[in-house]
Write an enzyme that holds these catalytic residues in place. Structure first.
Site, PDB file in Angstrom:
ATOM      1  N   CYS A 124       0.806  -1.223   0.000  1.00 38.43           N
ATOM      2  CA  CYS A 124       0.000   0.000   0.000  1.00 38.43           C
ATOM      3  C   CYS A 124       0.843   1.278   0.000  1.00 38.43           C
ATOM      4  O   CYS A 124       0.319   2.363  -0.264  1.00 38.43           O
ATOM      5  CB  CYS A 124      -0.952   0.003   1.192  1.00 38.43           C
ATOM      6  N   HIS A 271      -3.326   7.043   3.091  1.00 36.87           N
ATOM      7  CA  HIS A 271      -3.729   5.753   2.528  1.00 36.87           C
ATOM      8  C   HIS A 271      -5.062   5.375   3.159  1.00 36.87           C
ATOM      9  O   HIS A 271      -5.227   5.464   4.381  1.00 36.87           O
ATOM     10  CB  HIS A 271      -2.659   4.701   2.837  1.00 36.87           C
ATOM     11  N   ASN A 301     -10.219  -0.276   0.915  1.00 37.59           N
ATOM     12  CA  ASN A 301      -8.762  -0.182   0.780  1.00 37.59           C
ATOM     13  C   ASN A 301      -8.349  -0.722  -0.591  1.00 37.59           C
ATOM     14  O   ASN A 301      -8.415  -1.925  -0.828  1.00 37.59           O
ATOM     15  CB  ASN A 301      -8.115  -0.992   1.905  1.00 37.59           C
TER      16      ASN A 301
HETATM   17  O1  UT7 Z   1      -3.240  -1.562   4.105  1.00 39.20           O
HETATM   18  C1  UT7 Z   1      -3.124  -2.234   5.318  1.00 39.20           C
HETATM   19  C2  UT7 Z   1      -4.205  -3.282   5.439  1.00 39.20           C
HETATM   20  N1  UT7 Z   1      -4.681  -3.665   6.726  1.00 39.20           N
HETATM   21  C3  UT7 Z   1      -5.169  -2.817   7.669  1.00 39.20           C
HETATM   22  O2  UT7 Z   1      -5.159  -1.628   7.573  1.00 39.20           O
HETATM   23  C4  UT7 Z   1      -5.796  -3.492   8.876  1.00 39.20           C
HETATM   24  C5  UT7 Z   1      -5.613  -2.712  10.150  1.00 39.20           C
HETATM   25  N2  UT7 Z   1      -6.500  -3.236  11.194  1.00 39.20           N
HETATM   26  C6  UT7 Z   1      -7.790  -2.881  11.274  1.00 39.20           C
HETATM   27  O3  UT7 Z   1      -8.255  -2.079  10.481  1.00 39.20           O
HETATM   28  C7  UT7 Z   1      -8.645  -3.473  12.373  1.00 39.20           C
HETATM   29  O4  UT7 Z   1      -7.823  -4.200  13.256  1.00 39.20           O
HETATM   30  C8  UT7 Z   1      -9.765  -4.401  11.836  1.00 39.20           C
HETATM   31  C9  UT7 Z   1     -10.805  -3.588  11.093  1.00 39.20           C
HETATM   32  C10 UT7 Z   1      -9.203  -5.471  10.909  1.00 39.20           C
HETATM   33  C11 UT7 Z   1     -10.478  -5.103  12.991  1.00 39.20           C
HETATM   34  O5  UT7 Z   1     -11.019  -4.144  13.892  1.00 39.20           O
HETATM   35  P1  UT7 Z   1     -10.906  -4.355  15.458  1.00 39.20           P
HETATM   36  O6  UT7 Z   1     -11.666  -3.267  16.115  1.00 39.20           O
HETATM   37  O7  UT7 Z   1      -9.452  -4.522  15.791  1.00 39.20           O
HETATM   38  O8  UT7 Z   1     -11.709  -5.695  15.661  1.00 39.20           O
HETATM   39  P2  UT7 Z   1     -11.216  -7.054  16.337  1.00 39.20           P
HETATM   40  O9  UT7 Z   1     -10.362  -7.820  15.381  1.00 39.20           O
HETATM   41  O10 UT7 Z   1     -10.702  -6.785  17.712  1.00 39.20           O
HETATM   42  O11 UT7 Z   1     -12.585  -7.821  16.478  1.00 39.20           O
HETATM   43  C12 UT7 Z   1     -13.610  -7.372  17.362  1.00 39.20           C
HETATM   44  C13 UT7 Z   1     -14.806  -8.282  17.220  1.00 39.20           C
HETATM   45  C14 UT7 Z   1     -14.464  -9.763  17.273  1.00 39.20           C
HETATM   46  O12 UT7 Z   1     -15.504 -10.417  17.926  1.00 39.20           O
HETATM   47  P3  UT7 Z   1     -15.359 -10.866  19.467  1.00 39.20           P
HETATM   48  O13 UT7 Z   1     -14.168 -11.784  19.510  1.00 39.20           O
HETATM   49  O14 UT7 Z   1     -15.145  -9.586  20.241  1.00 39.20           O
HETATM   50  O15 UT7 Z   1     -16.658 -11.523  19.757  1.00 39.20           O
HETATM   51  C15 UT7 Z   1     -14.461 -10.183  15.817  1.00 39.20           C
HETATM   52  O16 UT7 Z   1     -14.762 -11.531  15.648  1.00 39.20           O
HETATM   53  O17 UT7 Z   1     -15.412  -8.046  15.943  1.00 39.20           O
HETATM   54  C16 UT7 Z   1     -15.567  -9.317  15.270  1.00 39.20           C
HETATM   55  N3  UT7 Z   1     -15.446  -9.073  13.832  1.00 39.20           N
HETATM   56  C17 UT7 Z   1     -16.504  -8.816  13.051  1.00 39.20           C
HETATM   57  N4  UT7 Z   1     -17.806  -8.730  13.304  1.00 39.20           N
HETATM   58  C18 UT7 Z   1     -18.634  -8.443  12.277  1.00 39.20           C
HETATM   59  C19 UT7 Z   1     -14.317  -9.043  13.092  1.00 39.20           C
HETATM   60  N5  UT7 Z   1     -14.633  -8.766  11.813  1.00 39.20           N
HETATM   61  C20 UT7 Z   1     -15.984  -8.626  11.763  1.00 39.20           C
HETATM   62  C21 UT7 Z   1     -16.887  -8.339  10.722  1.00 39.20           C
HETATM   63  N6  UT7 Z   1     -18.196  -8.245  11.030  1.00 39.20           N
HETATM   64  N7  UT7 Z   1     -16.482  -8.115   9.437  1.00 39.20           N
END
Ligand code: UT7
Length: 344
Positions: A124, A271, A301
Site C-alpha cells: 500500500c 492511505h 482499501n
Molecule cells: O493496508 C493495510 C491493510 N490492513 C489494515 O489496515 C488493517 C488494520 N486493522 C484494522 O483495520 C482493524 O484491526 C480491523 C478492522 C481489521 C479489525 O477491527 P478491530 O476493532 O481490531 O476488531 P477485532 O479484530 O478486535 O474484532 C472485534 C470483534 C471480534 O468479535 P469478538 O471476539 O469480540 O466476539 C471479531 O470476531 O469483531 C468481530 N469481527 C466482526 N464482526 C462483524 C471481526 N470482523 C468482523 C466483521 N463483522 N467483518
C-alpha cells in the site's frame, strides 16, 4: 529543476459491492463494518480484468486529462504517450507472478515504446515510494522528462472471502499521475512539485501482513491440492497499531524536516485503509480530522491505488489550487510506510 504532477487519472471497476451485499454471504453487518472501518462499499473487478487493464485505463485517463487541461503541447494521447520516458507501476496483484513486470504490459498497450518500465512492490506504500523513485530517475538523467506513476490493485483476487476480519476491508482500483521535469522555480516564485519524501520500512513486522504461499519460501508443489488460493494473511490489530504510529511519525517528521507547521499544509491524503486509523493518528498528532481527505466509504482499501485515486478526485473536483501544499501518508505490507510533500 522541479518534478511536477501535471495530470491525474483513475479507473474504478463499475461493479459495486455494498456492506449489505457482503452480509448476505458472510457473518457480518453494515453497522459493524462502518463503525470499525468507515467503509460502506467497495468496487470489484470482473473476472476478465487484470491489474494491467485497470492500470492502462488510469494511464489513458491521465494522458487525456493532460491534453484536456492544456498541461502539455501534444494534441492526442497517442502523441503524448510517445513522450513518456518512464512507467512505474506499484502493485501487489501484478498480472503475472514474478515477471514480466506489469508496467511492461502497460507500456506496450499504451503505445509508450520510449518508456523504461518497472514494478514497485511495497504494497500500500507503493505510490508514495513510486513518486520519489520516479523523481530520482528523472533528476539523474537529463534525457528523461516525463514519467507515469501508477498504483493499480485487484485485491479482491488475493482476498480470503471467508475471513470476515479481512475481506470487508478491500476493494479494486487504479490511479495514476503524469510527472514532468520542469525548470527550477525562479527567485521569489515559491516551490513547485514534489518537494520532499520520507520512505521507511520495518521488516521485523513482515509477518503481520503477508501473502504466504507461492513464493520461493513456500512454493506450490506439483500435485498439491490447494483449498484456498493465495490470500492476504493479516494480524489486524498489529497492523492497526503499527499504522497509527507510522502515520503519526511520518507527519511529524515531514513537518520537522521541511521546517513547516501543520497549518502550512492544506490537505493530507492518507492511505485509505481504515478511517479509524486516520482518526486515531489525527488525535495523537493533534491535527483536526478535517485536514485529512477520506473517500474510504466508497472504495474501501485499494492498496497502491488509494492515494492516486483520492488525488484525482480532489483535482477533478477543483479542490486543489495551484500552490497548495499537499501531504500524502501511507503504510503497508513489508511493513513499509512513508509520505510525500507536494506543492500543487
Ligand atoms: O493496508 C493495510 C491493510 N490492513 C489494515 O489496515 C488493517 C488494520 N486493522 C484494522 O483495520 C482493524 O484491526 C480491523 C478492522 C481489521 C479489525 O477491527 P478491530 O476493532 O481490531 O476488531 P477485532 O479484530 O478486535 O474484532 C472485534 C470483534 C471480534 O468479535 P469478538 O471476539 O469480540 O466476539 C471479531 O470476531 O469483531 C468481530 N469481527 C466482526 N464482526 C462483524 C471481526 N470482523 C468482523 C466483521 N463483522 N467483518
Amino acid at each position: 529543476m522541479a518534478i511536477e504532477i501535471i495530470a491525474t487519472g483513475r479507473a474504478v471497476p463499475p461493479r459495486r459491492l455494498t456492506n449489505d451485499d457482503l452480509a448476505k454471504r458472510i457473518d457480518t453487518n453494515d453497522e459493524w463494518i462502518r463503525s470499525h472501518t468507515g467503509i460502506r462499499a467497495r468496487h470489484i473487478a470482473d473476472d476478465s480484468t487484470a491489474c494491467s487493464d485497470l492500470a492502462l485505463e488510469a494511464a489513458k485517463d491521465t494522458l487525456s486529462r493532460a491534453i484536456e487541461t492544456g498541461a502539455v503541447g501534444e494534441k492526442t494521447p497517442e502523441e503524448l504517450a510517445l513522450t513518456v520516458d518512464l512507467i512505474l507501476l506499484a502493485s501487489s496483484t501484478q498480472d503475472y507472478y514474478g515477471h514480466p513486470a506489469t508496467a511492461c504490459l502497460v507500456q506496450d498497450k499504451l503505445g509508450a515504446p520510449n518508456a523504461a518500465a518497472m514494478d514497485i512492490t511495497v504494497a500500500c506504500s507503493g505510490f508514495i515510494y513510486g513518486l520519489e523513485t520516479a523523481a530520482g530517475l528523472l533528476e539523474i538523467n537529463a534525457k528523461r522528462r516525463r514519467a507515469l506513476v501508477i498504483g493499480s490493485d485487484i485485491l479482491s483476487r488475493i482476498t480470503d472471502w471467508t475471513d470476515r476480519a479481512s475481506c470487508v476491508l478491500f476493494g479494486d482500483g487504479a490511479g495514476a499521475v503524469l510527472l514532468e521535469k520542469t525548470a527550477a522555480p525562479s527567485e521569489g516564485e515559491g516551490r513547485r512539485g514534489l518537494v520532499r519524501s520520507i520512505l521507511a520500512a520495518d521488516g521485523s513486522g513482515a509477518g503481520h501482513l503477508m501473502l504466504r504461499r507461492g513464493g520461493s519460501r513456500e512454493p506450490f508443489k506439483a500435485g498439491e491440492v490447494v483449498d484456498i488460493p493465495p490470500h492476504i494473511d493479516m494480524d489486524g490489530q498489529a497492523v492497526y497499531y503499527f499504522a497509527v504510529k507510522a502515520v503519526t511519525d511520518t507527519i511529524k517528521n515531514l513537518l520537522k524536516e521541511d521546517g513547516i507547521a501543520i497549518d502550512d499544509v492544506d490537505i493530507i491524503i492518507p492511505h485509505q485503509a481504515n478511517a479509524r486509523i486516520v482518526q486515531a493518528a489525527a488525535k495523537r498528532a493533534g491535527i483536526p480530522e478535517e485536514k485529512f481527505y477520506l473517500n474510504i466509504d466508497e472504495y474501501a482499501n485499494t492498496s497502491s491505488a488509494s492515494i492516486p485515486i483520492a488525488l484525482d478526485e480532489l483535482a477533478r473536483d477543483g479542490k486543489l489550487k495551484r500552490g497548495n501544499l499537499i501531504m500524502t501518508v501511507g503504510f503497508g505490507a513489508g511493513l513499509t510506510y512513508g509520505g510525500n510533500l507536494i506543492v500543487w
